[in-house]
Write a protein that holds these residues in place. Structure first.
Motif, PDB file in Angstrom:
ATOM      1  N   ALA A  82     -41.345   9.258 -24.380  1.00 51.22           N
ATOM      2  CA  ALA A  82     -41.705  10.677 -24.468  1.00 51.22           C
ATOM      3  C   ALA A  82     -43.164  10.899 -24.112  1.00 51.22           C
ATOM      4  N   ASP A  83     -44.048  10.074 -24.658  1.00 49.84           N
ATOM      5  CA  ASP A  83     -45.473  10.254 -24.390  1.00 49.84           C
ATOM      6  C   ASP A  83     -45.829   9.898 -22.948  1.00 49.84           C
ATOM      7  N   GLU A 137     -36.009   5.233 -20.913  1.00 49.27           N
ATOM      8  CA  GLU A 137     -36.819   4.490 -21.877  1.00 49.27           C
ATOM      9  C   GLU A 137     -37.006   5.300 -23.154  1.00 49.27           C
ATOM     10  N   GLY A 138     -37.277   6.594 -22.996  1.00 53.72           N
ATOM     11  CA  GLY A 138     -37.472   7.443 -24.164  1.00 53.72           C
ATOM     12  C   GLY A 138     -36.227   7.579 -25.015  1.00 53.72           C
ATOM     13  N   MET A 139     -35.074   7.677 -24.380  1.00 54.62           N
ATOM     14  CA  MET A 139     -33.833   7.754 -25.157  1.00 54.62           C
ATOM     15  C   MET A 139     -33.553   6.426 -25.859  1.00 54.62           C
ATOM     16  N   LEU A 144     -37.054  10.353 -27.306  1.00 57.68           N
ATOM     17  CA  LEU A 144     -36.391  11.483 -26.660  1.00 57.68           C
ATOM     18  C   LEU A 144     -34.964  11.589 -27.174  1.00 57.68           C
ATOM     19  N   ARG A 145     -34.500  12.807 -27.339  1.00 57.91           N
ATOM     20  CA  ARG A 145     -33.102  12.998 -27.730  1.00 57.91           C
ATOM     21  C   ARG A 145     -32.198  12.750 -26.528  1.00 57.91           C
ATOM     22  N   MET A 190     -37.019  18.259 -25.453  1.00 56.94           N
ATOM     23  CA  MET A 190     -36.525  16.908 -25.186  1.00 56.94           C
ATOM     24  C   MET A 190     -36.929  15.887 -26.237  1.00 56.94           C
ATOM     25  N   THR A 191     -38.057  16.128 -26.906  1.00 61.02           N
ATOM     26  CA  THR A 191     -38.581  15.134 -27.836  1.00 61.02           C
ATOM     27  C   THR A 191     -37.709  15.044 -29.079  1.00 61.02           C
ATOM     28  N   ALA A 192     -37.442  13.833 -29.512  1.00 59.25           N
ATOM     29  CA  ALA A 192     -36.637  13.614 -30.709  1.00 59.25           C
ATOM     30  C   ALA A 192     -37.422  14.047 -31.947  1.00 59.25           C
TER      31      ALA A 192
END
Length: 223
Positions: A82-83, A137-139, A144-145, A190-192
């Motif tokens: 996410a970042d 990668e974020g998921m 990330l959701r 998008m961010t979890a």
């Protein structure tokens, strides 16, 4: 004129031409318009570029170079997906607007010569693949959701491609504020929930500035 000076002057011509295309539109801008804006003769302009097509191709390459630098910066300054994604979007928008006046030619791929278009599309596909990889990668790391990566990439790029239509260097917000605001808006959905930031704090600065070189005055001569 030595090679180093020539390269600097040619780069200045290309960057300023990109800004002119952003303001007026690629198809509405002639080489005469570019020469007039640079305050040089058309003959002097031909010392640095052959035609509009060459300017378009080189500006497309510059925009993709900015994208690659933005990805590299994100990889060095964050550890979750996410970042990294936020930094890529922020750096890409900020640097495009600061270096190239939002680069209105990034949507003009269809106007390129076939060989040039093929080269740009290949690099753009790699750019999109890096975006998708960051989202994956974020998921995977929970920052990330669950989302559709391709849809997210097209949403990002649609927002970025719209910037030349409304951006003005004399507008209410500076380039970095626009980049911060757009990155926040695009990542908000998008961010979890509860994902912790992993962005490294830069020394002596509250937040990273756009990865951009200092803009030199455009000084073109016939030499």
């Amino acid at each position: 004129m030595n090679d180093a000076i020539y390269r600097l002057k040619r780069e200045a011509v290309l960057r300023e031409s990109g800004r002119i295309f952003s303001r007026r539109g690629y198809h509405n801008t002639s080489l005469d318009d570019v020469a007039k804006a640079l305050n040089v003769s058309k003959g002097t302009l031909y010392n640095y570029v052959k035609d509009k097509q060459e300017i378009l191709f080189e500006c497309q390459k510059m925009a993709l170079d900015i994208a690659e630098r933005s990805f590299d910066y994100a990889e060095q300054n964050a550890t979750n997906g996410a970042d990294k994604l936020r930094l890529v979007i922020r750096q890409y928008i900020a640097t495009l607007t600061e270096e190239m006046g939002a680069c209105g030619v990034i949507t003009e791929v269809g106007a390129l010569r076939p060989a040039d278009r093929k080269a740009i599309v290949a690099r753009r596909d790699q750019f999109e693949e890096r975006f998708v990889a960051l989202i994956d990668e974020g998921m995977a790391d929970g920052s990330l959701r669950p989302i559709d990566p391709k849809l997210a990439v097209y949403t990002f790029m649609g927002a970025v491609h719209a910037v030349p239509g409304w951006y003005s260097p004399k507008g209410r917000l500076p380039a970095e504020a626009i980049a911060d605001g757009m990155a926040d808006l695009l990542l908000a959905g998008m961010t979890a929930p509860g994902a912790a930031s992993t962005v490294k704090t830069p020394p002596a600065e509250a937040k990273p500035k756009a990865v951009t070189r200092k803009r030199r005055p455009t000084v073109i001569t016939a030499e």
